[in-house]
Write a protein that holds these residues in place. Structure first.
Motif, short mmCIF file in Angstrom:
data_model
loop_
_atom_site.label_atom_id
_atom_site.label_comp_id
_atom_site.label_asym_id
_atom_site.label_seq_id
_atom_site.Cartn_x
_atom_site.Cartn_y
_atom_site.Cartn_z
N VAL A 96 0.75 -1.35 0.17
CA VAL A 96 0.00 -0.10 -0.03
C VAL A 96 0.92 1.29 -0.06
CG1 VAL A 96 -1.64 1.37 1.36
CG2 VAL A 96 -1.96 -1.22 1.31
N LEU A 97 1.81 1.33 0.96
CA LEU A 97 2.55 2.60 0.98
C LEU A 97 3.42 2.71 -0.29
CD1 LEU A 97 3.81 2.26 4.75
CD2 LEU A 97 1.90 3.54 3.81
N PRO A 98 4.35 1.94 -0.75
CA PRO A 98 5.07 2.11 -2.04
C PRO A 98 4.00 2.44 -3.25
CG PRO A 98 6.22 0.39 -1.13
CD PRO A 98 4.54 0.49 -0.17
N VAL A 99 2.75 2.06 -3.29
CA VAL A 99 1.96 2.32 -4.39
C VAL A 99 1.60 3.84 -4.05
CG1 VAL A 99 -0.37 1.64 -5.30
CG2 VAL A 99 1.21 -0.11 -4.89
N VAL A 100 1.13 4.04 -3.12
CA VAL A 100 0.68 5.47 -2.82
C VAL A 100 1.82 6.58 -2.73
CG1 VAL A 100 -0.42 6.99 -1.01
CG2 VAL A 100 -1.34 4.65 -1.15
N PHE A 101 2.87 6.31 -2.32
CA PHE A 101 3.86 7.26 -2.47
C PHE A 101 4.38 7.34 -3.97
CE2 PHE A 101 4.21 6.81 2.39
CZ PHE A 101 3.78 8.03 2.56
N GLY A 102 4.60 6.12 -4.55
CA GLY A 102 4.95 5.95 -5.87
C GLY A 102 3.98 6.71 -6.98
N THR A 103 2.70 6.46 -6.73
CA THR A 103 1.83 7.32 -7.43
C THR A 103 1.96 8.77 -7.52
OG1 THR A 103 0.39 5.44 -7.56
CG2 THR A 103 -0.52 7.69 -8.13
N LEU A 104 2.01 9.51 -6.08
CA LEU A 104 2.03 10.78 -5.91
C LEU A 104 3.40 11.26 -6.50
CD1 LEU A 104 1.34 11.02 -2.00
CD2 LEU A 104 -0.18 11.72 -4.11
N ALA A 105 4.55 10.15 -6.36
CA ALA A 105 5.82 10.85 -7.22
C ALA A 105 5.80 10.84 -8.63
CB ALA A 105 6.99 9.77 -6.41
N VAL A 108 3.99 13.92 -9.66
CA VAL A 108 5.09 15.16 -9.43
C VAL A 108 5.95 14.95 -10.81
CG1 VAL A 108 7.05 15.89 -8.21
CG2 VAL A 108 4.75 15.16 -6.90
N PHE A 109 6.79 13.95 -10.99
CA PHE A 109 7.81 14.06 -11.82
C PHE A 109 7.12 13.84 -13.15
CE2 PHE A 109 10.18 11.99 -8.42
CZ PHE A 109 11.43 13.09 -8.38
N HIS A 110 5.86 13.77 -13.63
CA HIS A 110 5.29 13.89 -14.78
C HIS A 110 5.22 15.17 -15.20
CE1 HIS A 110 2.96 12.52 -18.32
NE2 HIS A 110 1.83 13.15 -18.02
N ALA A 111 5.02 16.27 -14.24
CA ALA A 111 5.01 17.82 -14.73
C ALA A 111 6.36 18.12 -15.21
CB ALA A 111 4.54 18.41 -13.33
N LYS A 112 6.36 19.01 -15.93
CA LYS A 112 7.48 19.65 -16.63
C LYS A 112 8.01 20.72 -15.47
CE LYS A 112 6.46 18.61 -21.39
NZ LYS A 112 6.21 19.30 -22.60
N PHE A 113 9.15 20.70 -15.24
CA PHE A 113 9.93 21.67 -14.45
C PHE A 113 11.45 21.38 -14.53
CE2 PHE A 113 9.06 17.83 -11.96
CZ PHE A 113 10.26 17.58 -11.17
N PRO A 114 12.33 22.58 -14.13
CA PRO A 114 13.49 22.17 -14.44
C PRO A 114 14.40 21.20 -13.56
CG PRO A 114 13.01 24.84 -14.01
CD PRO A 114 11.82 23.62 -13.64
N MET A 115 15.24 20.71 -14.39
CA MET A 115 16.20 19.43 -13.82
C MET A 115 15.21 18.27 -13.54
SD MET A 115 18.82 21.60 -11.14
CE MET A 115 19.85 19.87 -10.95
N ARG A 116 14.04 18.09 -14.13
CA ARG A 116 13.45 17.02 -13.88
C ARG A 116 13.94 15.75 -14.07
NH1 ARG A 116 7.95 15.72 -17.54
NH2 ARG A 116 9.67 15.68 -19.18
N GLY A 117 14.80 15.46 -15.04
CA GLY A 117 15.38 14.48 -15.71
C GLY A 117 16.53 13.86 -14.49
N GLY A 192 4.96 5.44 -16.43
CA GLY A 192 4.90 4.84 -17.89
C GLY A 192 3.33 4.98 -18.39
N GLY A 193 2.54 4.70 -17.24
CA GLY A 193 1.13 4.91 -17.77
C GLY A 193 0.61 6.39 -17.93
N LEU A 194 1.31 7.36 -17.21
CA LEU A 194 0.75 8.51 -17.31
C LEU A 194 1.40 9.21 -18.59
CD1 LEU A 194 1.50 10.11 -13.83
CD2 LEU A 194 -0.61 9.75 -14.91
N ALA A 195 2.61 8.88 -19.21
CA ALA A 195 3.10 9.19 -20.47
C ALA A 195 2.24 8.66 -21.65
CB ALA A 195 4.42 8.75 -20.44
N ALA A 196 1.57 7.60 -21.06
CA ALA A 196 0.75 6.80 -22.46
C ALA A 196 -0.65 7.45 -22.54
CB ALA A 196 0.54 5.28 -22.03
#
Length: 312
Positions: A96-105, A108-117, A192-196
């Motif tokens: 549960v915890l990795p799925v919740v925090f992984g989804t939130l992460a 966040v990382f799907h949005a475009k911002f400086p130094m995202r990579g 990967g799902g968000l990018a699709a």
């Protein structure tokens, strides 16, 4: 003339039949090596394990057939029952915890911002480290007097904790390590799902005045649900058989407060040398993994998905 024309193709078919049969390839030479490997690596070890579970067999003594006595002994084994409960709690929290925090992460990382990579690469570093090295680092961090975690708690006015040195907090502390290490894996799957997902649903939602939460709740979440099922399946199978981090940090302690089925199995087989009883635990443990995986697959199949990937 028609009879001759009909007899001509029939004769040619009869003449071609033996030739086609002769040219028909045989795939057995290619299948046999794979069957031998499967029998040698998968099927034979499991059959031998089941055979051992039906015997009372301790190292140095000949095996004695006892039938289902080892399995009948399991429900009355308090330590085994506790290890099953510890395994279920540890697995549930570690999914549960990795799925919740992984989804939130991932959001966040799907949005475009400086130094995202660069930040993405930095975020996935924990999953690249070896489990023993992670265990040693977190063991030092969990130290009641010298650990940095209690120092951080003191900075915000919270009392120090015993972490892995107290039965009430040992499993949540171990889950903290598991979450820290495997949240990046869930993040990569969900990312990967968000990018699709195509951009048109988001553009339409913004035109209609939807908020960020509404966009995530009604667009992103339904469309990434298949990816969340995959991440949950991977995490569940990995967490239920977790051994290295738990053994390196607590060895099942204090007492047996963090002893999962894997650790109890290790003790029975390599500390008490009761191979027959350990084999029965292996069979039950495998049945538990299959049951958990089947329940998750059942939940996945009971949810219908449309062509866009969302829940129908």
């Amino acid at each position: 003339m028609s009879a001759i024309s009909q007899a001509g193709p029939a004769a040619s078919e009869k003449a071609a039949a033996p030739q086609e049969q002769w040219r028909r390839p045989s795939y057995w030479p290619f299948v046999v090596p794979a069957l031998v490997v499967v029998l040698a690596i998968i099927i034979f070890p499991w059959l031998f394990t089941i055979w051992m579970s039906l015997h009372e067999w301790k190292v140095g003594a000949p095996p004695t057939f006892v039938g289902l006595s080892n399995y009948i002994r399991l429900p009355s084994d308090t330590r085994f029952v506790e290890s099953v409960w510890h395994t279920l709690v540890y697995t549930a929290l570690s999914v549960v915890l990795p799925v919740v925090f992984g989804t939130l992460a991932a959001v966040v990382f799907h949005a475009k911002f400086p130094m995202r990579g660069f930040l993405r690469g930095l975020f996935i570093l924990p999953m690249m480290a070896t489990p023993v090295a992670i265990a040693l680092v977190w063991t030092m961090m969990f130290h009641p007097q010298l650990g940095i975690l209690n120092y951080l708690l003191s900075l915000v006015g919270l009392p120090p904790q015993l972490w892995v040195f107290h039965p009430a907090t040992v499993i949540p502390s171990l889950v903290m390590v598991e979450t820290w290490q495997w949240t990046p894996l869930v993040m990569l799957i969900v990312l990967g799902g968000l990018a699709a997902i195509p951009a048109e649903p988001y553009e339409s939602a913004l035109i209609d005045g939807a908020t960020r939460w509404q966009i995530f709740r009604y667009i992103s979440l339904p469309l990434i649900m298949p990816f969340l099922f995959i991440a949950s399946m991977i995490r569940m199978i990995d967490a239920v058989k977790s051994f290295d981090i738990i053994f390196a940090i607590t060895q099942g302690g204090p007492g047996s407060a963090s002893e999962t089925i894997n650790l109890y199995l290790y003790s029975v087989a390599f500390v008490y040398y009761d191979v027959g009883y350990a084999s029965a635990i292996v069979v039950v443990f495998f049945a538990l993994i299959v049951a958990l995986a089947g329940a998750l697959l059942r939940l996945r199949q009971s949810t219908h998905w449309n062509d866009a990937g969302g829940s129908a």
